[in-house]
Structures are given as C-alpha cells and as structure tokens.
Design a protein around this motif. Structure first.
Motif, mmCIF file in Angstrom:
data_model
loop_
_atom_site.group_PDB
_atom_site.id
_atom_site.type_symbol
_atom_site.label_atom_id
_atom_site.label_comp_id
_atom_site.label_asym_id
_atom_site.label_seq_id
_atom_site.Cartn_x
_atom_site.Cartn_y
_atom_site.Cartn_z
ATOM 1 N N THR A 300 17.432 2.868 6.460
ATOM 2 C CA THR A 300 16.019 2.854 5.541
ATOM 3 C C THR A 300 15.098 1.992 6.019
ATOM 4 O O THR A 300 15.196 0.970 6.661
ATOM 5 C CB THR A 300 16.650 1.946 4.199
ATOM 6 N N PRO A 301 13.556 2.285 5.801
ATOM 7 C CA PRO A 301 12.680 1.562 6.340
ATOM 8 C C PRO A 301 12.990 0.060 5.885
ATOM 9 O O PRO A 301 13.155 -0.293 4.648
ATOM 10 C CB PRO A 301 11.544 2.116 5.622
ATOM 11 N N TYR A 302 12.315 -0.833 6.681
ATOM 12 C CA TYR A 302 12.613 -2.456 6.303
ATOM 13 C C TYR A 302 11.708 -2.797 5.471
ATOM 14 O O TYR A 302 12.136 -3.519 4.252
ATOM 15 C CB TYR A 302 12.292 -3.149 7.555
ATOM 16 N N TYR A 303 10.712 -2.184 5.080
ATOM 17 C CA TYR A 303 9.708 -2.567 3.890
ATOM 18 C C TYR A 303 10.499 -2.287 2.712
ATOM 19 O O TYR A 303 10.413 -3.208 1.614
ATOM 20 C CB TYR A 303 8.213 -1.993 3.828
ATOM 21 N N LEU A 360 -1.755 -8.472 6.910
ATOM 22 C CA LEU A 360 -1.857 -7.308 7.861
ATOM 23 C C LEU A 360 -0.748 -6.808 8.206
ATOM 24 O O LEU A 360 -0.487 -5.579 8.375
ATOM 25 C CB LEU A 360 -2.659 -7.952 9.038
ATOM 26 N N MET A 361 0.422 -7.545 8.464
ATOM 27 C CA MET A 361 1.597 -7.072 8.904
ATOM 28 C C MET A 361 2.500 -6.067 7.663
ATOM 29 O O MET A 361 3.106 -5.029 8.005
ATOM 30 C CB MET A 361 2.701 -8.560 9.066
ATOM 31 N N ILE A 362 2.135 -6.789 6.342
ATOM 32 C CA ILE A 362 2.589 -6.059 5.293
ATOM 33 C C ILE A 362 2.092 -4.630 5.132
ATOM 34 O O ILE A 362 2.840 -3.719 4.716
ATOM 35 C CB ILE A 362 2.470 -6.741 3.956
ATOM 36 N N GLU A 371 6.965 -0.228 11.509
ATOM 37 C CA GLU A 371 7.791 -1.388 11.412
ATOM 38 C C GLU A 371 7.480 -2.199 12.839
ATOM 39 O O GLU A 371 7.734 -3.218 12.860
ATOM 40 C CB GLU A 371 9.134 -0.688 10.900
ATOM 41 N N GLY A 372 8.122 -1.583 13.889
ATOM 42 C CA GLY A 372 8.480 -2.323 14.959
ATOM 43 C C GLY A 372 6.857 -2.961 15.731
ATOM 44 O O GLY A 372 6.911 -4.044 16.309
#
Length: 645
Positions: A300-303, A360-362, A371-372
C-alpha cells in the motif's frame, strides 16, 4: 530508534568520523542513485546487490559507533576494528555476487566461500544487533534464527514445520530474499532511508527548536501552558524523529523543568513528557519505521498508511491534552510568564521553511506518489534554505557532524531491521508463518476479540525487550493475518499491532520513556510510569475502536461514515479524558460515581452501532446538567473558562 549518547560520540576520533561520514555518503548515494534511476558513474546494481551494499555501508560502522560494553566509551578497541573490516569485506563480496546468487540459486546450494561467509555474517549481525538494540532482542533473534534446525521435531503442533541443516539455514538467512534481506529490510532501501535522513536534517538545522517555540507561542499563556507546550512540541518533534526515548530526553530537558516551575509535580511532569513523546511513533507524516514496513507488507502507498493513522494519533494527543488541562484547572495552575513566550508571527517568520519542507514532502507523497524520492527533495530544499539564511547557516564542522549523526541513525536502524529479518526468515522457511495464523483463528473459534486480547498481551510482553519495529514485524507475520482472516480491515489490523507495540514505553515494569523522563524530573520511575499509563490510556482504547469501526481511518470507508465516526470518537475520547482526570470542563471537579459514569459513557461512544453512542451522549449530558445544577456555576464563568483553554 537507538538513542545516540555523547559517550558513544566520544569513541570516534577524527579519522573514524571521516570513515562514518564516507560510509553515510556512500549509502545515501546508492539510495539516491537507485530511487531516482540515475545510473551515475555506470553504477546500477540489481535489487539484491543494492540491498547488500546498503548493509555494507551501515553495518560495519555500527561496530565503530556502538561499544561492545558500556565501559568501552573512550576509544575504539582492536576487535571493533576487526569486526568492522570483516563485515565490510563479506558484505562487499556478497554484493558483487548479486547476479550469481539469483542465477545459480545460492540461497540453497552455494560454493564453500559464500556459505562460510554467510555463517560469519550471521554471527556478526547478531553482535551488531546486541550493541544497537540490546541483549534481549539479539537473543530472541538468535533463538528464532536457529529454530528451523529443530522445527520438525517440536512436540507442539502449532510450531512444527520444515527443518533445515545448519549450512542450508545459513545460506537461506543471508543469501535469500526471505530473511535478512526480506520485505522488512527492502523497505529501508526503497522507502525508509530518505525519511531518516530528513529527520536528522530538519533537527540539525534547528527544526526541533522551531516547533518547540511554535508550540510555546500558541499554548504558553494558557493554564498549565508549560505542559501543553510539552504535548504539542513533543508531537511535532516525535513525528519527525519517530523515536519515543530520544524524543523524551531531548524535549524533556526543556519542558520538564518548565512544568515543575509552573506547579506540576515532578512525577506528573515526567509522565506528561513520556506520554507525549511516545505518541511520536504513531504520528504522521514520518511516524516510526514500523509504518514504512507496514506499507511494504500491505503493498500500500505509504501516504495511505499515514492518512489512516492521522485521526487515531489526534485522539491520542487530544486525550492527553484534556487531562493536563483538567489537572491545571483542579490545581489552579497558571500559564507561563508573558516575557518567556515568543511571538507567534515572529516565530513563524523565522522558521516558515520547516513547515514548507514538510508540506513539500507531503506533496510528493500524496500528489506525485514519489514516496522514495519525497524526503530527499524535502531535505535538499531545507538544506539550501538553511544555508542561505545567516541564522541557520552551518559551517563545515556542523555540516560534517550532521553526516556523522546520519551515519549513527542509519547504522542503528539498518542493523535492527536486518537482525529482525532472522525472525521473518525462520518463520517463513519453516512454513509456520503461513500456518500459525490459521491455527490461531481456529483456536479462538473465529472470535475477533479473543485474538485481539491475545495479540495485545503478546505485543506488550515482546515490547519490553524488543523495538517497536521488531515487535511489529513478528506479529505482522503471525497475528495480523489472523485478524484479516476474521474480517478485520488490513490497515486497521496492522495499526493495532503498532499501537500495542508502543504501549510498553510508558507501562511498568519497563516503561523506557517514563523512566528516562523520571530521571530528568528527579521523580520515582514507577510512580511516573503508572501516571503515564493513565495519561496515555487512550492508546489502550483506540486500537480496539480502529478494528471494530475502521471508518475512523481516513480513506478506509465511506466519507460520511468517516466524518460521523471521527466526530463521535472525539466526543468519546474527550469524555473518557474528563473521567480519568476527574474534571469536567465547565462543570468542575467530579466525584468517583460521576467519573465512572462518564468513563462508561465515553466507552459507549465506541460501540459500532447506533444506540450505544446515543446512550453514552445522554449519560454525558445528564451528568453535565447535574453538575451545573449542583455546583451552580454561573454561565459567564463557564464561558471565560472555555476561552482560557
């Protein structure tokens, strides 16, 4: 995450610090080169070789940074250098054989040299694990890693599985993609490494001080303001570091004296900081390493993991906030002096770029789905801005020390996750990981509650001697599948494990975070621990609510159901917090019967049907009206009190 102390730093002279920095830069280069598909200098290793090279960058320096004994803090010993050299040679050699490992099936039948190297690396990794995470976890990993030798001979049916001879087992542990270099370790190379780098960069450039001052400017003037600053500041700092103990020690050094000064008893002040710091491991956007491993386990995507964890984390801090506000009201504690509180606008102006870096990271996480790459973009932006501003510009020594710190943090987590891989490898090689959950469901008679209770107890016991990530990996294999098998939402099942794995940080007899803050406050460790249990009791309740009503997790249900669940849960946690502290906002101090009624009413809010929350709300309203009538508190006083909070 291991707390890197100054005495460990003292082991490294300039030469060894250069080695640590060089290893750190090489590891970051490999990660960036791989995640951004750069192929710089023609370097483009296949996946298994890439993961082994990362171990070559960070495992050897663990022997330099972390001493074999507590007394070995003044200098590096000859055997530290020996372990460093041997582990470096072996990991580089195995990395160079990446293609042969796959093409020739070395995980089952390798030539003598890689086989013997596998045995040596097995032992060295366990020793590195002992140094970073402690003897208990190292022994657990050792015993479980040897378990496949006797798996078929065990008298307990639940634990019976395929057995292996020693050499085959060694090859399977080191040369396969199922054990040390399995799914948990893969998460480091593909996702986690950059976030750990970002955590160090943002704290080293002054982000910790900024978020603390921001919390101070917002909550310092309210009653019991020093404690509220501790809660909010620890939440900010903890979500970046993902470490309960280091958060407690770092922020506690500032907040605990301030809380004591404004009237909080030493044990209560220490308990507040310990409880607030522990929340960092469950608070997005970074959380702890377990959340990233969870993303890999669930594919699953980390977000999505971070989004789902947002509301439970908010409930945790809400329950804590309400309790300390009630304590301040009961004891007539005031806010901090005006002259000690910085201006909110000036604080925001001086450190806006920290918030920008997180946003920015979000953005890269949620919108661009990179993600990486996201934490590297955020780290680069933060370093550029920090170097432009005179106030935060780092000199050569500070820049050098930042990479030493990065090396320490990465060596710690790489060794721990690689060591925990022995558990995964042993359980998967024997087949027990596939059969255990099925047997567990059968033993519980498909009763979800029994499985939850068993898992909670197991998490708590294992949490006394293992890191959160280690407990999570173990139970993600044997218990989470059992919960999913009886119909529990997958993310809810895995978050349940993470929440209970963090409970031991504040729960006696171990309570590492509570004991750390107790030493700062000069308070009784056990008294601090039990007070922290009360303050952090939301962590015992919310996991069950996530399982029985997963719509509280954003993105896991219908939007309207999620909104309703969040509203009801906020009310429920608030009522429970009022009951625990014995103070009802706007109505005054509660007696024992009133506290019991409100506690029950709060729990009713979490039942997954329409009627129980209504009953809980009715009880709450009746208690409130009764208190208003009995105490005859004027309405204008209530309004003033509400404004003060």
């Amino acid at each position: 995450m291991h707390v890197v102390e100054e005495k460990e730093t003292g082991r490294l002279n300039t030469f060894w610090k250069i080695i640590v920095v060089a290893s750190s830069l090489m590891g970051i280069f490999l990660s960036v080169n791989m995640l951004f598909y750069l192929e710089l200098f023609g370097i483009n290793p296949i996946q298994n070789a890439y993961l082994i090279y990362l171990l070559a960058c960070f495992m050897p320096i663990a022997f330099l940074i972390f001493p074999a004994k507590k007394t070995h803090t003044s200098s590096i010993k000859w055997f530290d250098i020996l372990f460093f050299a041997v582990s470096l040679i072996i990991t580089v050699y195995i990395g160079l054989q990446g293609e042969r490992i796959i093409m020739e099936g070395w995980d089952w039948n390798a030539p003598p040299v890689p086989t013997y190297f596998s045995i040596i690396l097995w032992a060295l990794l366990l020793e590195a694990l002992r140094r970073t995470a402690g003897l208990v976890l190292s022994l657990i990993c050792l015993i479980i890693s040897l378990y496949p030798l006797i798996a078929s001979d065990l008298p307990i049916t639940l634990l019976q599985g395929q057995s292996y001879d020693f050499l085959t087992l060694a090859r399977n542990h080191i040369l396969s993609s199922n054990s040390v270099f399995g799914i948990a370790y893969t998460t480091i190379g593909n996702l986690l490494l950059g976030f750990l780098v970002f955590g160090v960069v943002i704290t080293r450039t002054g982000g910790g001080d900024f978020f603390f001052n921001l919390a101070l400017s917002l909550f310092g003037r309210t009653r019991g303001g020093s404690a509220k600053v501790a809660v909010v500041g620890s939440a900010f700092f903890g979500m970046l570091s993902g470490s309960a103990v280091s958060n407690a020690v770092t922020i506690g050094a500032m907040t605990i004296p301030a809380m004591k000064k404004t009237g909080y008893k030493p044990y209560y002040a220490a308990a507040i900081e310990a409880t607030a710091s522990t929340g960092g491991t469950i608070t997005p956007p970074i959380m702890g390493s377990a959340a990233f491993i969870m993303a890999s386990f669930l594919a699953t995507p980390y977000y999505q993991i971070a989004l789902a964890a947002a509301v439970p984390a908010f409930l945790y801090y809400l329950g804590l906030y309400i309790q300390i506000d009630g304590y301040a009201a009961k004891n007539n504690l005031k806010g901090m002096p005006k002259e000690e509180i910085p201006s909110f606008l000036k604080t925001l102006k001086s450190g806006w770029y920290y918030i920008f870096a997180i946003v920015l990271m979000i953005f890269f996480l949620g919108v661009l789905n990179s993600e990486g790459q996201a934490p590297y973009y955020a780290s680069l932006a933060l370093i550029i801005i920090a170097m432009i501003k005179k106030e935060t510009r780092m000199n050569k020594k500070q820049f050098f020390d930042m990479f030493v710190e990065i090396g320490k943090v990465l060596a710690d987590i790489v060794v721990i996750i690689a060591g925990v891989g022995f558990i995964v490898g042993a359980l998967s090689a024997t087949g027990v990981s596939f059969s255990f959950s099925r047997e567990l469901v059968a033993a519980a008679g498909d009763n979800t509650f029994l499985i939850l209770i068993g898992g909670a107890i197991t998490c708590f016991i294992l949490g006394m001697g293992m890191t959160v990530s280690a407990v999570y990996v173990f139970l993600a294999i044997i218990m989470a599948p059992a919960l999913i098998a009886v119909g529990v939402d997958p993310i809810a099942a895995h978050l349940y494990v993470v929440y209970w794995a963090t409970v031991s940080y504040i729960t006696p007899p171990v309570a590492l975070a509570a004991f750390a803050t107790a030493s700062i406050a000069g308070a009784s460790p056990m008294k601090t621990g039990f007070q922290a249990v009360q303050l952090g009791s939301v962590k015992f309740i919310v996991p069950f609510f996530m399982v029985y009503n997963p719509s509280i997790l954003i993105g896991r249900g219908d939007a309207m159901d999620t909104v309703i669940s969040i509203v009801v849960s906020v009310i429920g946690i608030s009522v429970i917090a009022f009951a625990l502290e014995g103070y009802l906002l706007g109505a005054g101090i509660l007696n024992t019967i009133e506290r019991l009624l409100l506690f029950a009413a709060g729990l009713f809010m979490f039942f997954p049907n329409v009627y129980m929350p209504i009953i809980g709300a009715a009880i709450t309203i009746l208690v409130y009206l009764f208190k208003i009538k009995v105490s005859r508190i004027p309405l204008n006083v209530n309004k003033e009190e509400n404004q003060e909070v």
